[in-house]
Design a protein around this motif. Structure first.
Motif, PDB file in Angstrom:
ATOM      1  N   PRO A   7       0.817  -1.228   0.000  1.00  0.00           N
ATOM      2  CA  PRO A   7       0.000   0.000   0.000  1.00  0.00           C
ATOM      3  C   PRO A   7       0.848   1.273   0.000  1.00  0.00           C
ATOM      4  O   PRO A   7       1.969   1.303   0.501  1.00  0.00           O
ATOM      5  N   GLY A   8       0.279   2.320  -0.612  1.00  0.00           N
ATOM      6  CA  GLY A   8       0.931   3.626  -0.574  1.00  0.00           C
ATOM      7  C   GLY A   8       1.721   3.942  -1.831  1.00  0.00           C
ATOM      8  O   GLY A   8       1.835   3.133  -2.754  1.00  0.00           O
ATOM      9  N   LYS A   9       2.270   5.166  -1.829  1.00  0.00           N
ATOM     10  CA  LYS A   9       2.985   5.652  -3.011  1.00  0.00           C
ATOM     11  C   LYS A   9       4.432   6.026  -2.700  1.00  0.00           C
ATOM     12  O   LYS A   9       5.045   6.818  -3.413  1.00  0.00           O
ATOM     13  N   SER A  10       4.984   5.452  -1.657  1.00  0.00           N
ATOM     14  CA  SER A  10       6.391   5.701  -1.350  1.00  0.00           C
ATOM     15  C   SER A  10       7.262   5.056  -2.414  1.00  0.00           C
ATOM     16  O   SER A  10       6.832   4.154  -3.146  1.00  0.00           O
ATOM     17  N   ALA A  11       8.504   5.499  -2.507  1.00  0.00           N
ATOM     18  CA  ALA A  11       9.413   4.990  -3.531  1.00  0.00           C
ATOM     19  C   ALA A  11       9.583   3.476  -3.423  1.00  0.00           C
ATOM     20  O   ALA A  11       9.583   2.761  -4.427  1.00  0.00           O
ATOM     21  N   GLY A  12       9.704   2.973  -2.200  1.00  0.00           N
ATOM     22  CA  GLY A  12       9.891   1.542  -1.995  1.00  0.00           C
ATOM     23  C   GLY A  12       8.687   0.736  -2.443  1.00  0.00           C
ATOM     24  O   GLY A  12       8.832  -0.313  -3.083  1.00  0.00           O
ATOM     25  N   MET A  13       7.496   1.218  -2.108  1.00  0.00           N
ATOM     26  CA  MET A  13       6.276   0.508  -2.484  1.00  0.00           C
ATOM     27  C   MET A  13       6.068   0.539  -3.994  1.00  0.00           C
ATOM     28  O   MET A  13       5.687  -0.464  -4.605  1.00  0.00           O
ATOM     29  N   VAL A  14       6.313   1.681  -4.599  1.00  0.00           N
ATOM     30  CA  VAL A  14       6.155   1.781  -6.055  1.00  0.00           C
ATOM     31  C   VAL A  14       7.143   0.866  -6.766  1.00  0.00           C
ATOM     32  O   VAL A  14       6.794   0.184  -7.750  1.00  0.00           O
ATOM     33  N   PHE A  15       8.375   0.807  -6.269  1.00  0.00           N
ATOM     34  CA  PHE A  15       9.389  -0.060  -6.873  1.00  0.00           C
ATOM     35  C   PHE A  15       8.970  -1.530  -6.790  1.00  0.00           C
ATOM     36  O   PHE A  15       9.126  -2.289  -7.759  1.00  0.00           O
TER      37      PHE A  15
ATOM     38  N   LYS B 253       5.947  -2.739  -6.606  1.00  0.00           N
ATOM     39  CA  LYS B 253       4.833  -2.948  -7.546  1.00  0.00           C
ATOM     40  C   LYS B 253       5.347  -3.060  -8.975  1.00  0.00           C
ATOM     41  O   LYS B 253       4.909  -3.937  -9.740  1.00  0.00           O
ATOM     42  N   LEU B 254       6.259  -2.175  -9.341  1.00  0.00           N
ATOM     43  CA  LEU B 254       6.818  -2.210 -10.695  1.00  0.00           C
ATOM     44  C   LEU B 254       7.554  -3.518 -10.957  1.00  0.00           C
ATOM     45  O   LEU B 254       7.415  -4.114 -12.038  1.00  0.00           O
ATOM     46  N   LEU B 255       8.331  -3.969  -9.992  1.00  0.00           N
ATOM     47  CA  LEU B 255       9.113  -5.195 -10.158  1.00  0.00           C
ATOM     48  C   LEU B 255       8.204  -6.397 -10.388  1.00  0.00           C
ATOM     49  O   LEU B 255       8.415  -7.193 -11.312  1.00  0.00           O
TER      50      LEU B 255
ATOM     51  N   LEU C   4       9.547  -3.530 -21.885  1.00  0.00           N
ATOM     52  CA  LEU C   4      10.370  -2.988 -20.796  1.00  0.00           C
ATOM     53  C   LEU C   4      10.865  -1.576 -21.101  1.00  0.00           C
ATOM     54  O   LEU C   4      11.333  -0.872 -20.198  1.00  0.00           O
ATOM     55  N   MET C   5      10.756  -1.159 -22.350  1.00  0.00           N
ATOM     56  CA  MET C   5      11.121   0.218 -22.707  1.00  0.00           C
ATOM     57  C   MET C   5       9.918   1.152 -22.619  1.00  0.00           C
ATOM     58  O   MET C   5      10.049   2.357 -22.809  1.00  0.00           O
ATOM     59  N   TYR C   6       8.752   0.598 -22.333  1.00  0.00           N
ATOM     60  CA  TYR C   6       7.522   1.402 -22.332  1.00  0.00           C
ATOM     61  C   TYR C   6       6.750   1.305 -21.011  1.00  0.00           C
ATOM     62  O   TYR C   6       6.483   2.322 -20.350  1.00  0.00           O
ATOM     63  N   TRP C   7       6.412   0.068 -20.613  1.00  0.00           N
ATOM     64  CA  TRP C   7       5.506  -0.100 -19.484  1.00  0.00           C
ATOM     65  C   TRP C   7       6.048   0.334 -18.122  1.00  0.00           C
ATOM     66  O   TRP C   7       5.279   0.870 -17.307  1.00  0.00           O
ATOM     67  N   PRO C   8       7.329   0.130 -17.802  1.00  0.00           N
ATOM     68  CA  PRO C   8       7.776   0.605 -16.487  1.00  0.00           C
ATOM     69  C   PRO C   8       7.542   2.098 -16.271  1.00  0.00           C
ATOM     70  O   PRO C   8       7.191   2.520 -15.159  1.00  0.00           O
ATOM     71  N   PHE C   9       7.704   2.896 -17.321  1.00  0.00           N
ATOM     72  CA  PHE C   9       7.491   4.338 -17.190  1.00  0.00           C
ATOM     73  C   PHE C   9       6.007   4.660 -17.034  1.00  0.00           C
ATOM     74  O   PHE C   9       5.618   5.520 -16.236  1.00  0.00           O
ATOM     75  N   MET C  10       5.173   3.966 -17.806  1.00  0.00           N
ATOM     76  CA  MET C  10       3.730   4.187 -17.709  1.00  0.00           C
ATOM     77  C   MET C  10       3.195   3.730 -16.355  1.00  0.00           C
ATOM     78  O   MET C  10       2.380   4.415 -15.727  1.00  0.00           O
ATOM     79  N   GLN C  11       3.675   2.579 -15.907  1.00  0.00           N
ATOM     80  CA  GLN C  11       3.194   2.067 -14.634  1.00  0.00           C
ATOM     81  C   GLN C  11       3.732   2.860 -13.443  1.00  0.00           C
ATOM     82  O   GLN C  11       3.077   2.948 -12.408  1.00  0.00           O
ATOM     83  N   PHE C  12       4.904   3.447 -13.599  1.00  0.00           N
ATOM     84  CA  PHE C  12       5.401   4.333 -12.539  1.00  0.00           C
ATOM     85  C   PHE C  12       4.440   5.504 -12.349  1.00  0.00           C
ATOM     86  O   PHE C  12       4.078   5.856 -11.217  1.00  0.00           O
ATOM     87  N   LEU C  13       4.022   6.116 -13.463  1.00  0.00           N
ATOM     88  CA  LEU C  13       3.052   7.204 -13.384  1.00  0.00           C
ATOM     89  C   LEU C  13       1.739   6.708 -12.792  1.00  0.00           C
ATOM     90  O   LEU C  13       1.099   7.406 -11.999  1.00  0.00           O
ATOM     91  N   ASN C  14       1.341   5.519 -13.176  1.00  0.00           N
ATOM     92  CA  ASN C  14       0.089   4.936 -12.693  1.00  0.00           C
ATOM     93  C   ASN C  14       0.125   4.733 -11.180  1.00  0.00           C
ATOM     94  O   ASN C  14      -0.774   5.177 -10.457  1.00  0.00           O
ATOM     95  N   PHE C  15       1.172   4.080 -10.700  1.00  0.00           N
ATOM     96  CA  PHE C  15       1.273   3.785  -9.269  1.00  0.00           C
ATOM     97  C   PHE C  15       1.525   5.041  -8.434  1.00  0.00           C
ATOM     98  O   PHE C  15       1.074   5.125  -7.294  1.00  0.00           O
TER      99      PHE C  15
ATOM    100  N   MET D 121      -8.872   4.449 -10.682  1.00  0.00           N
ATOM    101  CA  MET D 121      -8.622   4.900 -12.056  1.00  0.00           C
ATOM    102  C   MET D 121      -7.445   4.190 -12.715  1.00  0.00           C
ATOM    103  O   MET D 121      -7.135   4.459 -13.874  1.00  0.00           O
ATOM    104  N   ARG D 122      -6.801   3.284 -12.025  1.00  0.00           N
ATOM    105  CA  ARG D 122      -5.553   2.725 -12.548  1.00  0.00           C
ATOM    106  C   ARG D 122      -5.755   1.812 -13.755  1.00  0.00           C
ATOM    107  O   ARG D 122      -4.950   1.835 -14.693  1.00  0.00           O
TER     108      ARG D 122
END
Length: 206
Positions: A77-85, A87-89, A132-143, A150-151
């Motif tokens: 849960p949350g939008k901290s750097a660790g949590m977002v990372f 989720k992205l992984l 991997l050249m597209y989705w990590p950036f889009m999902q970073f914005l999403n998360f 809305m995600r």
């Protein structure tokens, strides 16, 4: 007008989150297939292919992403750097290859292909690497920026461009960005040549 539709979408996503998110995702994904066919300047639109893409997008992609994004938020849960990372992984190591695999095999199955894994074997790895050249950036914005309700809709907006690439890769490409870019450059030159021809004829007619 745009602000009106944004307000309607936000309200629909709040009141009917599953229906609004999955429907929008499926429509945008199918729209990506239409965009590819229009850019490829096909003589006739292959509506059966668009239908098959829409079925896969709504029955699996949209539903999977809706529940997957909620599961990720519950676990991290949350939008901290660790949590977002985290989720992205997980998203790029598990969800992305799964969704790509289902697209290739699902559309092949609906088309009645004898070997539904043919496209997957030939194009999956290249497609995943391109993603991997597209989705990590889009999902970073999403998360990091989007509220949970809305995600999936945001992913659908990003998936419009991605679906255009996927449908090109399945029908004309090999899953690499280089081949897709070369195809796009070729189309641009063809359009420019046609426009120059039309302009020359107009000049001669004056």
């Amino acid at each position: 007008m745009i602000s009106f539709f944004q307000a309607v979408l936000k309200e629909a996503a709040k009141r009917f989150p599953w229906l609004a998110n999955v429907t929008l995702y499926g429509c945008l994904f199918a729209g990506g297939d239409l965009a590819h066919q229009l850019m490829a300047q096909k003589e006739r639109i292959d509506w059966k292919h668009t239908r098959n893409v829409a079925i896969v997008a709504i029955s699996f992609q949209g539903n999977f992403n809706y529940f997957w994004l909620r599961a990720l938020e519950r676990r991290f849960p949350g939008k901290s750097a660790g949590m977002v990372f985290r989720k992205l992984l997980l998203d790029q190591s598990f969800a992305s290859p799964l969704a790509t695999s289902v697209f290739y095999t699902g559309v092949s199955f609906l088309e009645g292909k004898e070997d539904i894994f043919e496209d997957w074997r030939e194009k999956f790895f290249n497609t995943w690497k391109t993603g991997l050249m597209y989705w990590p950036f889009m999902q970073f914005l999403n998360f990091a920026l989007m509220p949970l309700h809305m995600r999936t809709a945001f992913m659908g907006c990003c998936a419009f461009l991605w679906a255009t690439f996927l449908c090109f890769s399945r029908q004309n490409g090999d899953g690499t960005a280089g081949v897709a870019l070369a195809f796009r450059i070729k189309l641009t030159r063809q359009w420019e040549a046609k426009l120059n021809t039309i302009h020359s004829r107009q000049e001669l007619a004056k």
